[in-house]
Each structure stands twice: as structure tokens, then as C-alpha cells.
Design a protein around this motif. Structure first.
Motif, PDB file in Angstrom:
ATOM      1  N   TYR A  44     -13.294  48.254  29.437  1.00 46.59           N
ATOM      2  CA  TYR A  44     -12.974  47.083  28.595  1.00 46.59           C
ATOM      3  C   TYR A  44     -13.546  47.252  27.183  1.00 46.59           C
ATOM      4  O   TYR A  44     -12.912  46.907  26.188  1.00 46.59           O
ATOM      5  CB  TYR A  44     -13.525  45.801  29.213  1.00 46.59           C
ATOM      6  CG  TYR A  44     -12.673  45.197  30.312  1.00 46.59           C
ATOM      7  CD1 TYR A  44     -11.341  44.851  30.082  1.00 46.59           C
ATOM      8  CD2 TYR A  44     -13.208  44.943  31.581  1.00 46.59           C
ATOM      9  CE1 TYR A  44     -10.565  44.273  31.081  1.00 46.59           C
ATOM     10  CE2 TYR A  44     -12.440  44.369  32.587  1.00 46.59           C
ATOM     11  CZ  TYR A  44     -11.117  44.034  32.331  1.00 46.59           C
ATOM     12  OH  TYR A  44     -10.357  43.460  33.315  1.00 46.59           O
ATOM     13  N   MET A  54      -4.686  45.483  33.633  1.00 46.74           N
ATOM     14  CA  MET A  54      -5.257  44.961  32.384  1.00 46.74           C
ATOM     15  C   MET A  54      -5.794  46.042  31.448  1.00 46.74           C
ATOM     16  O   MET A  54      -6.256  45.756  30.355  1.00 46.74           O
ATOM     17  CB  MET A  54      -6.342  43.928  32.674  1.00 46.74           C
ATOM     18  CG  MET A  54      -5.742  42.631  33.213  1.00 46.74           C
ATOM     19  SD  MET A  54      -6.977  41.385  33.561  1.00 46.74           S
ATOM     20  CE  MET A  54      -7.592  41.008  31.908  1.00 46.74           C
ATOM     21  N   TYR A  55      -5.761  47.271  31.913  1.00 46.99           N
ATOM     22  CA  TYR A  55      -6.137  48.362  31.010  1.00 46.99           C
ATOM     23  C   TYR A  55      -4.886  48.897  30.333  1.00 46.99           C
ATOM     24  O   TYR A  55      -3.857  49.095  30.979  1.00 46.99           O
ATOM     25  CB  TYR A  55      -6.848  49.481  31.780  1.00 46.99           C
ATOM     26  CG  TYR A  55      -8.177  49.060  32.352  1.00 46.99           C
ATOM     27  CD1 TYR A  55      -9.128  48.440  31.531  1.00 46.99           C
ATOM     28  CD2 TYR A  55      -8.488  49.264  33.687  1.00 46.99           C
ATOM     29  CE1 TYR A  55     -10.347  48.046  32.050  1.00 46.99           C
ATOM     30  CE2 TYR A  55      -9.709  48.875  34.213  1.00 46.99           C
ATOM     31  CZ  TYR A  55     -10.635  48.256  33.379  1.00 46.99           C
ATOM     32  OH  TYR A  55     -11.847  47.862  33.888  1.00 46.99           O
ATOM     33  N   LEU A  83      -0.928  34.828  38.379  1.00 44.70           N
ATOM     34  CA  LEU A  83      -2.148  34.749  37.582  1.00 44.70           C
ATOM     35  C   LEU A  83      -3.022  33.551  37.972  1.00 44.70           C
ATOM     36  O   LEU A  83      -3.923  33.166  37.231  1.00 44.70           O
ATOM     37  CB  LEU A  83      -1.794  34.681  36.087  1.00 44.70           C
ATOM     38  CG  LEU A  83      -1.159  35.947  35.482  1.00 44.70           C
ATOM     39  CD1 LEU A  83      -0.726  35.697  34.042  1.00 44.70           C
ATOM     40  CD2 LEU A  83      -2.111  37.127  35.533  1.00 44.70           C
ATOM     41  N   GLN A 140      -0.357  35.151  29.980  1.00 44.98           N
ATOM     42  CA  GLN A 140      -1.672  35.551  29.503  1.00 44.98           C
ATOM     43  C   GLN A 140      -1.479  36.245  28.169  1.00 44.98           C
ATOM     44  O   GLN A 140      -0.732  37.214  28.069  1.00 44.98           O
ATOM     45  CB  GLN A 140      -2.303  36.497  30.513  1.00 44.98           C
ATOM     46  CG  GLN A 140      -3.651  37.023  30.063  1.00 44.98           C
ATOM     47  CD  GLN A 140      -4.353  37.808  31.154  1.00 44.98           C
ATOM     48  OE1 GLN A 140      -5.436  37.488  31.584  1.00 44.98           O
ATOM     49  NE2 GLN A 140      -3.712  38.856  31.602  1.00 44.98           N
ATOM     50  N   PHE A 192      -6.630  37.961  26.447  1.00 40.74           N
ATOM     51  CA  PHE A 192      -7.495  37.560  27.559  1.00 40.74           C
ATOM     52  C   PHE A 192      -7.508  36.058  27.802  1.00 40.74           C
ATOM     53  O   PHE A 192      -8.379  35.544  28.489  1.00 40.74           O
ATOM     54  CB  PHE A 192      -8.920  38.076  27.339  1.00 40.74           C
ATOM     55  CG  PHE A 192      -9.014  39.565  27.508  1.00 40.74           C
ATOM     56  CD1 PHE A 192      -8.858  40.134  28.759  1.00 40.74           C
ATOM     57  CD2 PHE A 192      -9.237  40.381  26.419  1.00 40.74           C
ATOM     58  CE1 PHE A 192      -8.926  41.509  28.925  1.00 40.74           C
ATOM     59  CE2 PHE A 192      -9.308  41.761  26.572  1.00 40.74           C
ATOM     60  CZ  PHE A 192      -9.153  42.329  27.833  1.00 40.74           C
ATOM     61  N   GLY A 193      -6.533  35.337  27.223  1.00 37.64           N
ATOM     62  CA  GLY A 193      -6.532  33.887  27.436  1.00 37.64           C
ATOM     63  C   GLY A 193      -5.225  33.413  28.048  1.00 37.64           C
ATOM     64  O   GLY A 193      -4.192  34.064  27.910  1.00 37.64           O
ATOM     65  N   TYR A 194      -5.275  32.296  28.736  1.00 39.10           N
ATOM     66  CA  TYR A 194      -4.075  31.731  29.364  1.00 39.10           C
ATOM     67  C   TYR A 194      -3.416  30.713  28.430  1.00 39.10           C
ATOM     68  O   TYR A 194      -4.110  29.943  27.765  1.00 39.10           O
ATOM     69  CB  TYR A 194      -4.428  31.002  30.669  1.00 39.10           C
ATOM     70  CG  TYR A 194      -4.649  31.904  31.867  1.00 39.10           C
ATOM     71  CD1 TYR A 194      -4.784  33.282  31.732  1.00 39.10           C
ATOM     72  CD2 TYR A 194      -4.732  31.363  33.151  1.00 39.10           C
ATOM     73  CE1 TYR A 194      -4.993  34.087  32.837  1.00 39.10           C
ATOM     74  CE2 TYR A 194      -4.949  32.167  34.254  1.00 39.10           C
ATOM     75  CZ  TYR A 194      -5.080  33.527  34.096  1.00 39.10           C
ATOM     76  OH  TYR A 194      -5.290  34.318  35.202  1.00 39.10           O
TER      77      TYR A 194
END
Lengths: 167, 429
Positions: free
Chosen positions: A32, A69-70, A125, A135, A138-140
Motif C-alpha cells: 500500500y 486493490m493493488y 463491497l 469505491q 479508498f473511500g465509498y
């Protein structure tokens, strides 16, 4: 070999390392950090993380590839992951995803020409009560429709421009 | 009903430490550290609490499997919440986070663990960072870290973020992921509770967020009192996630055995939008068998045992509602795409099975399928059952078998121009 990540993020890396009895466990938080620094996990970033965690770069690469997420390739400034799983789809998420791609003039997984937005569809999610949702990095962002989405796209574009002009 | 888990509905701002402390917060942990660890486990056994992650295994018994003679032991909180339609742990961690932390510490004390790791799915990025701050706030009050509450017992609490993989909610895959290995399931035995099978090969309890959030209440009021709630086999309350075609989707915490699916859907969740009829219910996300919304099903009580009596599971209680317009073949395709994407690839029946299921269902949906394709789906799914290291293979197979068993006409509607007319017999029938 020079390891810019190890130098620049020494404190944060140390903090993660201190949680675990072995260095290998820090590979996920370190990926990350690398992603935050370079925007994606380039081969060089993978080698640096491997070196810090005392792992083989191939092992680190396989971990980077295992998770959604990478970023294994460069993405837009705003990485929009639209949930199109069943609960969201029951609330029109497939249509929303389709309309969003059409509005931005890109294909699934594609990035706008200005490098601003990448759109991908993803699995559940854990926000099924607020569908459709996505998303953004990193936020919804939840309870969406295309009108709301267009306003957000404009807002994000302006924010990015203001940020670029401030440099 | 007063809430045990979703306490923010009764106590605003219970997410703040001072409010939590002013409302019995950490009283359960105080009680626990005044007892012998084995007495805490006995209290949990008396509560008959069953794991809320889906499997429903008795929590006290799980804790009692840990060999006390081992010097290093761990508690891992499973906050990977990734089952389709499940969003309860997220709400607990956002609105009542200290109760989960307290529950994890009660478990840690009971098994004399050296550390707690909270494994959150990567998408819960903000929640993880919020929890980090809350852990530090608790430390400042001597609730986390060295010599907790002056008891002489010390335990650290750490968060760890995943990065987007459903399989990491499976406990042995989660442990691998936490150790920096690929998030694939392990061969068992040894089980996580055993030496050699847990985190860093040490005995480990892996519990779901909601499970652990029950522990403070159980310690506070006693296991017997807790067991008065619900039924004999399903004690306490359950947070039920309702999504899909309802007017008021959301989390509802209900005493088990007191309410039916009908109460849940039509009273609490406000019924079906636009006056439409209800066709089917998925009681446990994508991994539990679908049931048609008959009167018998709608009048079924929300407990582990009652759901079993209608050939489905309560599981994690992620209830998805499908109205009369939904083509069940399409829903089956959605679920299959999920499992195809989330299969970790380790076991051949799951990796290949989900791939072929998806291919055949897509073919049917495109109108290019044959009548025999429906039988082919049954055949592929039946060959995935019980043939994989973890339950994902079964999870991918079971719902498909149930969709065909209950809604064969939805599949056949796509396969006109039949090549054969043999009646389809669902596997397991």
C-alpha cells in the motif's frame, strides 16, 4: 541497491514491522505504501518491497496480483470501482455501470484520455443497503444515480485541476 | 427490543469512548479479568452463543480448544466481511467499535492470548484507521496494552488490512494472508486452535466481529441470562442484513426465533417497492441456497434450525430479496460470476467448476443454450461439492443447484429449441 521506499517511509515501515513477529507479514501494508508513492506497483516498487520484507520479488508480485486493490498497472487519478454484484444489481447497478462508462466514453477497465478516471466493476463491497455505490480510491460513495455521479465527476475534475495548478 | 449489538440505535454516539464507558462499556472485560480464564470460557459455553460469521459453531467450545500450556496464542478478529449482501460488521465497527474491541480482549484473556489482530477487508480502509485511533484511546485508559485494568494481564491489539479477496474471510486463508503468504486455504488438520495450525503456527481463535461483540454483554449479564434470549439452539440476537428489493434495506437486530421472514421483509424492511410481489429469498448471501417466497418460507422463523428445516441456512443472515420480475437464471449468473472471480485457484474442482458454470450459464442467458445444458450445470455443481479444501467450492455449487431445483422454468425459458426433452432432476433429489 538504493531503496527509496525504505528511506522515505522508514518510520511508517518500522511501525508496521513492529506489529508482527516476522517481516514477511508487513508485505501487504508495504505494498500500500509503495502504491501511494508511485501510483501503482511497478516492477521496481515490487523489488523494493521484496527487499524490505526479505522476500523474493516473485512472491511479492504474486501477492500483488492476488488482490483487487493493488494496482498492477497505472490507473486514473480517480479509480472508480463500481459494485455490480447481486444486491447492487437488483438496484440497477449494471445500468449505472454501463451509463457511467458511456458518459466517460471508455470501456470497462479503461481510463479517460486525460488520465483522470478509471472505471472497473467489482464484487460486493459490503454496502448493499446503499446501492448503487462505488469505491473511489479508498473511500465509498453511496446511494448513487447518474445525476449525482455527473456532479461528482465535475467536482473531482475541478479538484484535480486546482491541485495541479497549485503545484 | 433493546439492542445488544447495534447499540447506537439506543445510545447515540456510543462509538465515542467516554459514551461507551458511561454505558456499561468495558464492564464485561472488568468482570472477565476478575475471573479465572477457564471461568470466562465456561460463561461463554453457558451462553450457547454460536459464531455469527456463517458457520454457527459454538463460540465457547471454540475457545476451549486452545491448549493453555502453549506460551504464545493469538486472537484474530475476522473483519473481512465479503459475503455478498453482508454489511453488518461494517456497521458494528463504524458505530459501536469499542464493543468489538472489548469482546476481542475478553476472548484474548480467556485463552491468555499475547496479541489480537483485527483483519479487515482492504476496502474498510477508513474503518481500520479509525480503529487504530480508538485502540490508542483505549490504551490511554489502560484498557489495551500492558497490565490491562491492573489485572497483570497484557495484550496488544493490531489492525491489518487485506486488499480485496473474498477468500480471505475463510479462516485459514485469512491466516495465510496475515502472514504475508498468498491468501489461499490451508490443509486441515492442524486446525487454527491447534499448535501448528494457527497464526504463525501458534494456537489461534478466529472469530467474526459480531460474535465477539456479543461477549461483553454475556460477561456482564451472565451466559444463562443471555441464553434466555432466542431459542435453545439459536440463543441471543442476530444482526440481519436486508438488501435487494425492499423499501428499507439495512441492518436489523432481532431476537432469534421471535420473528419470521415475513415480519422482517414486510414490517421491518417496509415491503417490496412499487407494490410488486416477492419471488425468492436468499437468506445467506450468495453462498446459501435460494428459497422461493412461499407462505411456508415466509412464515419460517429466523433461527439456525428453522432455516435448516426449509433446506437453506441462516449463515451470516445476509437476506437478499428478489421481486417477481427477477429472472433467477440471471441471479444465478451473478452469483456464479462472484465465485468464479473469488475462487483462489488452489483446488481444481472449484477453479474449473466455477469457470465452466459461468460459461454454461452465460450461454443459456444468451439464448444459445440447450436443454441439456441445465443438466450439465447440475452435473458440474455436484462434482464441486465436498471436493475442495475450503467451503468456497460448496458455496459456489449449492446456490446453483438450489436455483435450478426451485426455479427450473426460469432456466428452460432460455433454452427454446430443445434438443432433448428429458425432465431435469436436480442433484441431491
Amino acid at each position: 541497491m538504493a531503496n527509496p521506499l525504505a528511506d522515505k517511509y522508514a518510520d511508517r515501515i518500522q511501525k508496521h514491522m513492529s506489529k508482527y513477529p516476522d517481516k514477511r507479514s508487513a508485505v501487504m501494508p508495504l505494498l500500500y505504501i509503495a502504491q501511494e508513492e508511485y501510483g501503482w506497483l511497478s516492477p521496481d516498487a515490487i523489488v523494493q518491497v521484496a527487499e524490505i520484507c526479505e522476500m523474493d520479488p516473485t512472491q511479492v508480485k504474486s501477492i500483488a496480483g492476488f488482490y483487487t486493490m493493488y494496482r498492477e498497472s497505472p490507473k486514473g487519478k480517480y479509480w472508480l470501482q463500481v459494485c455490480t454484484d447481486l444486491p447492487c444489481a437488483l438496484k440497477g447497478a449494471d445500468q449505472f455501470h454501463h451509463d457511467l462508462l458511456a458518459h466517460l466514453g471508455i470501456e470497462e477497465g479503461g481510463t479517460t484520455d486525460d488520465g483522470m478516471f478509471t472505471v472497473e466493476h467489482v464484487m460486493c463491497l459490503a454496502a448493499c443497503d446503499r446501492a448503487p455505490m462505488l469505491q473511489c480510491n479508498f473511500g465509498y460513495v453511496e446511494n448513487l444515480d447518474m445525476d449525482k455521479m455527473k456532479e461528482l465527476l465535475d467536482k473531482w475534475r475541478k479538484e484535480a485541476e486546482a491541485y495541479a495548478n497549485a503545484d | 427490543m433493546t439492542h445488544i449489538i447495534l447499540r447506537e440505535k439506543d445510545v447515540p454516539n456510543i462509538r465515542e469512548l467516554d459514551v461507551y464507558l458511561a454505558n456499561e462499556g468495558f464492564d464485561g472485560l472488568k468482570k472477565a479479568v476478575s475471573m479465572k480464564p477457564s471461568e470466562v470460557i465456561d460463561e461463554m459455553k453457558r451462553s450457547n452463543l454460536r459464531g455469527r460469521g456463517g458457520a454457527g459453531f459454538p463460540t465457547g467450545i471454540k475457545w476451549s480448544f486452545i491448549p493453555q500450556s502453549e506460551p504464545v496464542k493469538y486472537v484474530v478478529v475476522n473483519a473481512d466481511e465479503s459475503e455478498t449482501g453482508t454489511f453488518k460488521d461494517r456497521q458494528i465497527m463504524e458505530n459501536n467499535p469499542y464493543q468489538m474491541i472489548e469482546g476481542a480482549l475478553i476472548c484474548a484473556y480467556a485463552i491468555q492470548a499475547t496479541a489480537v489482530y483485527i483483519y479487515l477487508r482492504g476496502e474498510f480502509w477508513d474503518i481500520a484507521h479509525d480503529l487504530d485511533e480508538r485502540i490508542e484511546a483505549a490504551r490511554a485508559q489502560n484498557l489495551v496494552g500492558d497490565d490491562i485494568l491492573g489485572s497483570g494481564y497484557s495484550c496488544e491489539v493490531y489492525t491489518h488490512l487485506g486488499a480485496g479477496a473474498y477468500i480471505c474471510g475463510e479462516e485459514s486463508a485469512l491466516l495465510n494472508s496475515l502472514e504475508g503468504l498468498l491468501g489461499q486455504p490451508r490443509v486441515r488438520p492442524p486446525f487454527p486452535a491447534q499448535k501448528g495450525g494457527g497464526l504463525y503456527k501458534e494456537p489461534t481463535v478466529v472469530n467474526n466481529v459480531e460474535t465477539l461483540a456479543n461477549a461483553p454483554y454475556i460477561l456482564r449479564v451472565g451466559g444463562e441470562k443471555f441464553a434466555e434470549l432466542g431459542t435453545q439452539q439459536s440463543t441471543g440476537t442476530k444482526v440481519i442484513c436486508v438488501s435487494g428489493h425492499v423499501n428499507k434495506p439495512g441492518n436489523y437486530e432481532l431476537e432469534m426465533g421471535k420473528h419470521t421472514f415475513r415480519d422482517l421483509i414486510f414490517e421491518m424492511a417496509g415491503g417490496i417497492p412499487d407494490g410488486k410481489g416477492i419471488k425468492a429469498i436468499l437468506p445467506s448471501g450468495g453462498s446459501g441456497p435460494i428459497v422461493p417466497a412461499t407462505d411456508e418460507v415466509l412464515d419460517t422463523k429466523l433461527t439456525y434450525e428453522d432455516c435448516q428445516s426449509i433446506d437453506t441456512i441462516l449463515g451470516s443472515a445476509s437476506v437478499m430479496i428478489l421481486d417477481e420480475t427477477v429472472d433467477i437464471t440471471w441471479a444465478a449468473s451473478k452469483m456464479t460470476k462472484f465465485f468464479k472471480h473469488e475462487s483462489c485457484g488452489k483446488c481444481t474442482p472449484c477453479r474449473e467448476g466455477t469457470f465452466w458454470l459461468d460459461k454454461v450459464i452465460d450461454r443459456i442467458l444468451r439464448g444459445e443454450g440447450k436443454r441439456s445444458d441445465v443438466e450439465l450445470i447440475n452435473n458440474v455443481a455436484a462434482n464441486m461439492q465436498g471436493t475442495t479444501l475450503c467451503a468456497l467450492g460448496d458455496f459456489a455449487a449449492n446456490p446453483i443447484l438450489a436455483t435450478i431445483r426451485h426455479f427450473p422454468e426460469d432456466f428452460y425459458a432460455h433454452v427454446d429449441g430443445d434438443d432433448e426433452k428429458a425432465p431435469v432432476k436436480a442433484a441431491g433429489d
